[in-house]
Design a protein around this motif. Structure first.
Motif, short mmCIF file in Angstrom:
data_model
loop_
_atom_site.label_atom_id
_atom_site.label_comp_id
_atom_site.label_asym_id
_atom_site.label_seq_id
_atom_site.Cartn_x
_atom_site.Cartn_y
_atom_site.Cartn_z
N PHE A 1 0.86 -1.19 0.00
CA PHE A 1 0.00 0.00 0.00
C PHE A 1 0.89 1.23 0.00
CE2 PHE A 1 -2.59 3.22 2.29
CZ PHE A 1 -3.63 3.31 1.36
N LYS A 2 0.79 2.01 -1.08
CA LYS A 2 1.55 3.24 -1.24
C LYS A 2 3.05 3.03 -1.04
CE LYS A 2 -2.25 6.42 -0.26
NZ LYS A 2 -2.72 7.58 0.53
N GLY A 3 3.55 1.98 -1.66
CA GLY A 3 4.99 1.74 -1.66
C GLY A 3 5.54 1.05 -0.43
N LYS A 4 4.67 0.72 0.53
CA LYS A 4 5.13 0.04 1.75
C LYS A 4 4.51 -1.34 1.84
CE LYS A 4 5.42 0.50 6.78
NZ LYS A 4 5.06 1.32 7.98
N LYS A 5 5.30 -2.30 2.33
CA LYS A 5 4.84 -3.68 2.45
C LYS A 5 4.27 -3.92 3.85
CE LYS A 5 7.48 -6.87 0.77
NZ LYS A 5 8.62 -7.82 0.60
N TYR A 6 3.09 -4.55 3.89
CA TYR A 6 2.45 -4.92 5.16
C TYR A 6 2.26 -6.43 5.16
CZ TYR A 6 1.47 0.06 5.53
OH TYR A 6 1.60 1.43 5.60
N LEU A 7 2.68 -7.05 6.24
CA LEU A 7 2.68 -8.51 6.31
C LEU A 7 1.81 -9.01 7.45
CD1 LEU A 7 3.88 -11.10 5.12
CD2 LEU A 7 5.81 -10.86 6.68
N PHE A 8 0.90 -9.91 7.12
CA PHE A 8 0.09 -10.62 8.11
C PHE A 8 0.56 -12.06 8.14
CE2 PHE A 8 -3.36 -13.74 8.43
CZ PHE A 8 -3.82 -13.50 9.72
N ALA A 9 0.71 -12.63 9.34
CA ALA A 9 1.14 -14.02 9.45
C ALA A 9 0.43 -14.68 10.61
CB ALA A 9 2.66 -14.10 9.65
N MET A 10 0.17 -15.97 10.44
CA MET A 10 -0.45 -16.76 11.50
C MET A 10 0.31 -18.06 11.67
SD MET A 10 -4.41 -18.09 11.91
CE MET A 10 -4.37 -19.77 11.30
N ASN A 11 0.62 -18.41 12.91
CA ASN A 11 1.25 -19.68 13.21
C ASN A 11 0.32 -20.80 12.75
OD1 ASN A 11 1.95 -22.12 14.71
ND2 ASN A 11 3.24 -20.84 16.00
N GLY A 12 0.78 -21.61 11.81
CA GLY A 12 -0.07 -22.65 11.23
C GLY A 12 -0.36 -23.80 12.16
N GLN A 13 0.29 -23.83 13.31
CA GLN A 13 0.03 -24.87 14.31
C GLN A 13 -0.87 -24.36 15.43
OE1 GLN A 13 3.16 -25.84 17.07
NE2 GLN A 13 2.68 -28.03 17.00
N THR A 14 -0.54 -23.20 16.00
CA THR A 14 -1.24 -22.71 17.19
C THR A 14 -2.31 -21.67 16.89
OG1 THR A 14 0.32 -20.90 17.60
CG2 THR A 14 0.89 -23.06 18.49
N LYS B 1 -1.65 -18.42 16.50
CA LYS B 1 -1.20 -17.11 16.94
C LYS B 1 -0.96 -16.21 15.74
CE LYS B 1 2.42 -14.76 19.60
NZ LYS B 1 3.68 -14.91 20.37
N ILE B 2 -1.42 -14.93 15.82
CA ILE B 2 -1.30 -14.03 14.67
C ILE B 2 -0.44 -12.81 15.02
CG2 ILE B 2 -3.51 -14.74 13.69
CD1 ILE B 2 -4.72 -12.14 14.77
N VAL B 3 0.25 -12.32 14.03
CA VAL B 3 0.99 -11.07 14.12
C VAL B 3 0.81 -10.34 12.79
CG1 VAL B 3 2.72 -11.92 15.75
CG2 VAL B 3 3.13 -12.14 13.30
N GLY B 4 1.00 -9.04 12.79
CA GLY B 4 0.89 -8.32 11.53
C GLY B 4 0.74 -6.83 11.74
N GLU B 5 0.88 -6.12 10.66
CA GLU B 5 0.76 -4.66 10.64
C GLU B 5 -0.25 -4.28 9.57
OE1 GLU B 5 3.59 -0.67 10.20
OE2 GLU B 5 4.38 -2.66 9.73
N LEU B 6 -1.13 -3.35 9.89
CA LEU B 6 -2.19 -2.95 8.96
C LEU B 6 -1.94 -1.53 8.45
CD1 LEU B 6 -5.30 -4.29 10.91
CD2 LEU B 6 -4.09 -5.40 9.02
N PRO B 7 -2.25 -1.28 7.18
CA PRO B 7 -2.07 0.07 6.63
C PRO B 7 -3.18 1.02 7.05
CG PRO B 7 -2.98 -1.38 4.96
CD PRO B 7 -2.71 -2.24 6.17
N CYS B 8 -2.89 2.30 6.96
CA CYS B 8 -3.88 3.34 7.28
C CYS B 8 -4.02 4.24 6.06
CB CYS B 8 -3.43 4.13 8.50
SG CYS B 8 -4.51 5.52 8.92
N ASP B 9 -5.22 4.38 5.57
CA ASP B 9 -5.50 5.21 4.40
C ASP B 9 -5.65 6.66 4.86
OD1 ASP B 9 -6.49 6.53 2.18
OD2 ASP B 9 -7.67 4.83 1.51
N THR B 10 -4.69 7.52 4.51
CA THR B 10 -4.73 8.92 4.96
C THR B 10 -5.96 9.64 4.41
OG1 THR B 10 -3.27 9.50 3.10
CG2 THR B 10 -2.24 9.10 5.25
N GLY B 11 -6.38 9.26 3.21
CA GLY B 11 -7.58 9.88 2.65
C GLY B 11 -8.80 9.61 3.50
N ARG B 12 -8.95 8.36 3.95
CA ARG B 12 -10.08 8.02 4.81
C ARG B 12 -9.91 8.67 6.18
NH1 ARG B 12 -12.08 1.95 4.39
NH2 ARG B 12 -14.05 3.03 4.80
#
Length: 372
Positions: free
Chosen positions: A318-331, A333-344
Motif C-alpha cells: 500500500f503506497k509503496g510500503k509492504k504490510y505482512l500478516f502471518a499466523m502460526n499454522g500450528q497454534t 497465533k497471529i501477528v501483523g501490521e495494517l495500513p492506514c489510508d490517509t484519505g479516509r
C-alpha cells in the motif's frame, strides 16, 4: 529434466492437498479425504527420497516429470528464477531457486520438487499444518475488525484468497552457555529527625556464575522472511514434530534454507543472552537499584536440526510500503501490521469535526434560548 510430484486421489485421479484443519489429504473434486495410513494402504510409498503417487485402487503408481529451464530470465536480479511446466495443464510456473513446493496459478495443481530437499537440504523433521485456510482468513478478518481507516477493499474476498500456507525453513539450536555475571546493587534507607533528612546507601557486589543449557531455539533460515515477525509467531509445540514427509507439502508453498547455522549464530547468541541475563539478575530483585552490569558468556552449540514449520501469510503493498500478516499454522497465533489510508483519515476527521461543531452549536443555541 527435473522430477516433480503431484499426489493423486485414489478415487478419481485428481490431485490431493493436505488439509491442516482435518489432518487429512483431501480431494476438492470428489470430496474424498484420506489419512496417512489410508494413503499408504492404497499404494503410496517412498522411493529414492521421493514419493511415487497412487493413481487408483489397483495400487498403480505414477511419477510425474516436468520440464525445468535454468535461469529463464536475463539480468543479475533475475538470475535465480526457474521455470517449470505444470504436469497437469502445461502452463509455465516461474519460481525462484529456493522454492521446493508450489502450485499452478492456472489450474491449482500442487507440485512438489523433491530435488530441492535432497542432500544437505533434506529436513530432519517438520510440524504439519494444524489449521486450515478458512481459519487463517477468519483470523485476518478479526484483526481488521473495527479498523475504520483501512484502505477500501482491504478485506475483500479477493484479498482473502491470497492468504497462503508456507512451510518456512528453520534451524533448531541446542546451546550451552557458561556465564560470569557481575553487578552492583544498592539499598537505600531514608529517615528524618525533624531537622534533617538522611539517606543511607549500602553497596553490594552481585556475582553469579554457572552453566545454562538451552534446547530447541528456533531461528528462521530464509532470507525472504522478516526475522522479528517469525520470532513473534512463537512458540511452536515441538512435541508435535513429525519425521519429514513430502506429502504434507501438497497444496502449500515451501522453501529450502538460504542461511547456514553459522549465519545465524549471532542471532542465537542474542536470544540466549537475554535469558541468561534475566536469570542471572534474579538476585538483583533484593536491591533498590542495580547498575554496572557485566555478563561475560561463552556460547557453544554442537547440535542444530533443520526442519520446516507452518505459517499462513499475506503480503499487502500500500503506497509503496509492504504490510505482512502471518499466523502460526500450528497454534493460530497471529501477528501483523495494517495500513492506514490517509484519505479516509481526513474524511473521518472532517466528519467528526462537523458532528462536534453541530452539537456544540445546538447546545449554545439551546442555552441561549433558556437564558433569554
Amino acid at each position: 529434466m527435473a522430477e516433480g510430484i503431484t499426489y493423486l486421489c485414489p478415487g478419481c485421479g485428481a490431485y490431493l492437498r493436505y488439509d491442516g484443519g482435518q489432518g487429512k489429504w483431501v480431494c476438492d473434486y470428489c470430496d474424498s479425504s484420506y489419512t496417512k495410513e489410508e494413503l499408504e494402504q492404497r499404494g503410496a510409498k517412498t522411493e529414492n527420497s521421493g514419493y511415487t503417487v497412487s493413481s487408483g485402487d489397483s495400487g498403480k503408481t505414477e511419477t510425474v516429470d516436468f520440464a525445468c529451464e535454468e535461469n529463464v530470465a536475463e539480468g543479475k536480479d533475475q538470475e535465480h528464477l526457474r521455470a517449470y511446466s505444470c504436469p497437469n495443464c502445461g502452463a509455465e510456473i516461474v519460481t525462484d531457486d529456493v522454492t521446493a513446493a508450489t502450485f499452478c496459478v492456472f489450474c491449482g495443481n500442487p507440485t512438489v520438487n523433491p530435488q530441492q530437499f535432497s542432500g544437505k537440504y533434506h529436513p530432519s523433521a517438520m510440524i504439519p499444518f494444524a489449521t486450515d485456510k478458512k481459519q487463517a482468513q477468519e483470523a485476518f478478518l478479526k484483526l481488521c475488525k473495527g479498523k475504520k481507516l483501512l484502505p477500501k477493499g482491504f478485506t475483500s474476498q479477493q484479498r482473502l484468497e491470497k492468504i497462503t500456507g508456507v512451510y518456512v525453513p528453520y534451524w533448531l539450536f541446542d546451546c550451552k552457555a557458561d556465564f560470569d555475571y557481575h553487578a552492583t546493587g544498592e539499598n537505600h534507607l531514608i529517615w528524618s529527625d525533624g531537622d534533617y533528612d538522611y539517606t543511607k546507601t549500602d553497596l553490594f557486589h552481585i556475582h553469579r556464575a554457572g552453566t545454562m543449557d538451552f534446547e530447541n531455539i528456533p531461528l528462521d533460515a530464509s532470507e525472504n522472511m522478516e526475522d522479528a515477525l517469525m520470532d513473534a509467531l512463537e512458540p511452536f509445540d515441538f512435541t508435535k514434530v513429525e519425521p519429514f514427509d513430502m506429502r504434507y507439502l501438497s497444496g502449500y508453498l515451501a522453501e529450502k534454507y538460504t542461511y547456514e547455522p553459522k549465519d545465524l549464530f549471532e542471532r542465537m547468541k542474542d536470544r540466549v543472552s537475554r535469558g541468561i541475563e534475566n536469570r542471572a539478575s534474579e538476585e538483583g530483585r533484593r536491591y533498590d537499584v542495580v547498575h554496572s552490569v557485566q555478563c561475560n558468556t561463552n556460547y557453544k552449540s554442537d547440535h542444530q536440526a533443520y526442519l520446516l514449520l507452518p505459517v499462513w501469510m499475506l503480503v499487502s503493498n500500500f503506497k509503496g510500503k509492504k504490510y505482512l500478516f502471518a499466523m502460526n499454522g500450528q497454534t493460530g497465533k497471529i501477528v501483523g501490521e495494517l495500513p492506514c489510508d490517509t484519505g479516509r483519515s481526513v474524511t473521518w476527521f472532517l466528519l467528526i469535526f462537523v458532528i462536534v461543531f453541530v452539537v456544540a452549536f445546538l447546545l449554545v443555541w439551546l442555552i441561549g434560548g433558556v437564558m433569554a
